[in-house]
Design an enzyme around this catalytic site. Sequence first.
Site, PDB file in Angstrom:
ATOM      1  N   TYR A  74      37.549  55.557 -53.961  1.00 37.48           N
ATOM      2  CA  TYR A  74      36.706  54.387 -54.202  1.00 37.48           C
ATOM      3  C   TYR A  74      37.513  53.182 -54.689  1.00 37.48           C
ATOM      4  O   TYR A  74      38.372  52.691 -53.981  1.00 37.48           O
ATOM      5  CB  TYR A  74      35.551  54.748 -55.150  1.00 37.48           C
ATOM      6  CG  TYR A  74      34.499  55.625 -54.498  1.00 37.48           C
ATOM      7  CD1 TYR A  74      33.736  55.149 -53.425  1.00 37.48           C
ATOM      8  CD2 TYR A  74      34.269  56.932 -54.919  1.00 37.48           C
ATOM      9  CE1 TYR A  74      32.768  55.950 -52.804  1.00 37.48           C
ATOM     10  CE2 TYR A  74      33.302  57.737 -54.302  1.00 37.48           C
ATOM     11  CZ  TYR A  74      32.566  57.238 -53.258  1.00 37.48           C
ATOM     12  OH  TYR A  74      31.623  58.018 -52.638  1.00 37.48           O
ATOM     13  N   SER A  75      37.294  52.709 -55.916  1.00 35.58           N
ATOM     14  CA  SER A  75      37.908  51.437 -56.335  1.00 35.58           C
ATOM     15  C   SER A  75      39.409  51.521 -56.582  1.00 35.58           C
ATOM     16  O   SER A  75      40.040  50.483 -56.806  1.00 35.58           O
ATOM     17  CB  SER A  75      37.204  50.884 -57.576  1.00 35.58           C
ATOM     18  OG  SER A  75      35.943  50.372 -57.209  1.00 35.58           O
ATOM     19  N   MET A  76      40.007  52.702 -56.521  1.00 31.51           N
ATOM     20  CA  MET A  76      41.472  52.774 -56.536  1.00 31.51           C
ATOM     21  C   MET A  76      42.035  52.283 -55.203  1.00 31.51           C
ATOM     22  O   MET A  76      43.244  52.164 -55.039  1.00 31.51           O
ATOM     23  CB  MET A  76      41.948  54.189 -56.869  1.00 31.51           C
ATOM     24  CG  MET A  76      41.916  54.457 -58.376  1.00 31.51           C
ATOM     25  SD  MET A  76      42.128  56.198 -58.866  1.00 31.51           S
ATOM     26  CE  MET A  76      43.711  56.610 -58.135  1.00 31.51           C
ATOM     27  N   LYS A  78      41.308  49.190 -54.409  1.00 32.93           N
ATOM     28  CA  LYS A  78      41.495  47.766 -54.722  1.00 32.93           C
ATOM     29  C   LYS A  78      42.952  47.361 -54.933  1.00 32.93           C
ATOM     30  O   LYS A  78      43.395  46.338 -54.403  1.00 32.93           O
ATOM     31  CB  LYS A  78      40.645  47.374 -55.939  1.00 32.93           C
ATOM     32  CG  LYS A  78      39.141  47.301 -55.656  1.00 32.93           C
ATOM     33  CD  LYS A  78      38.362  46.905 -56.896  1.00 32.93           C
ATOM     34  CE  LYS A  78      36.907  46.578 -56.573  1.00 32.93           C
ATOM     35  NZ  LYS A  78      36.096  47.788 -56.282  1.00 32.93           N
TER      36      LYS A  78
END
Length: 407
Positions: A74-76, A78
């Site tokens: 997921y947001s890793m 970014k």
Amino acid sequence: MDMVVRTDAEAVGLSSQRLGRIDGWMDRLVEEGKLAGLSVTVARRGGVAYRRSAGLADQARGTAMAEDTIVRIYSMTKPLTSLAILMLYEEGRFQLDDPITRFLPCFRDQRVMAGGARGRVETVPAVRDISFRDLLTHTSGLTYGFMESTLVDALYRSEGVDFQTSDATLGEVVERAARLPLLAQPGTAWNYSIATDVLGHLVAVISGRPFEDFLQERVLRPLGMADTGFQVPPEKLPRFAANYARGPDGRPALIDDPATSRFIQPGRICSGGGGLCSTAGDYLRFCRLMLNKGELDGTRLLGRKTVELMTANHLGGDMAAMGQPRFSESSYEGIGFGLGFSVMLDPARAQVLGTPGEYAWGGAASTAFWIDPAEEMAVILLTQLMPSSTYPIRRELRVLTYQAIID
């Protein structure tokens, strides 16, 4: 699979006996039914001092959690998207304070929420356009629909601004977002948002290639991150973990079966904010690139000065001083934000062990990583439990890793 050498803990200033405390912590989380399975990697000074998995990656199939288990990060995602856009920055394609309207005219003439009631949003004109720096630091005024705390969040949901489940293209969802009001004037407030998805689209527009192709060809392949991608291919499905939430009995309840997951479907929208799956070994290669100031095994993706700028605090203070805490993968007190990472400013204010200048982020399924340049250390935590706020496992692991430093 990362081939970095496993090293004797004491040789890199860590206590193997103290690192052993992580074993008991991991086993308790599994035995108490809080997590189905998890893995922890601790690297220091070029070697891996600790790497262990516990529990199951897939309870229904009895698949053990392993070093090469593939998880939704997921947001890793970014930081990898931020790395990609900064590679284009290094080519002189734009400046950080340039308005994104240079490349995305759909963001011209934006409005900003000034109030509202009964579903009506009152707006005023934006004082200026969103800049690249605003997107990288989450100070753009954009938001997330899943926050469910403002009228603008509700508009995101009703207008289909969702980079995880939408059938539209990346560009189409970005254009939907551009038509909606901002939560705050650009540059004035820290607010976790779809900003990194917009950056992924900007990578595509500026480079002239689909975002997923740029990321694969310019970042993932050169780094040897062979198990990282927006889709898990059929031959890797046996290594793909199930995703869970805390069930009514407190134990992990299945929310995404790997056999039917949208992460195995081709043609899915490629979300720069949260679309990748990866492994501990692959993500360690990214962490080592960053620790080495942009170079790994003879491959340089960023210059040293760019990495230093990327990992500096770009806010006027900590995140708590830049707006009302709503949601993020970090606490707000004593923590700033750089170009794609949270940045530790003051461990005493953050009330956890750490080092000023250490940078980090996490993902919605409770994954996390942090990189500590001063200690020459990187830590990766992989598991699959949503939401990431269910248990304070990230802070617990910070204490367990930092207390093992003995030099």
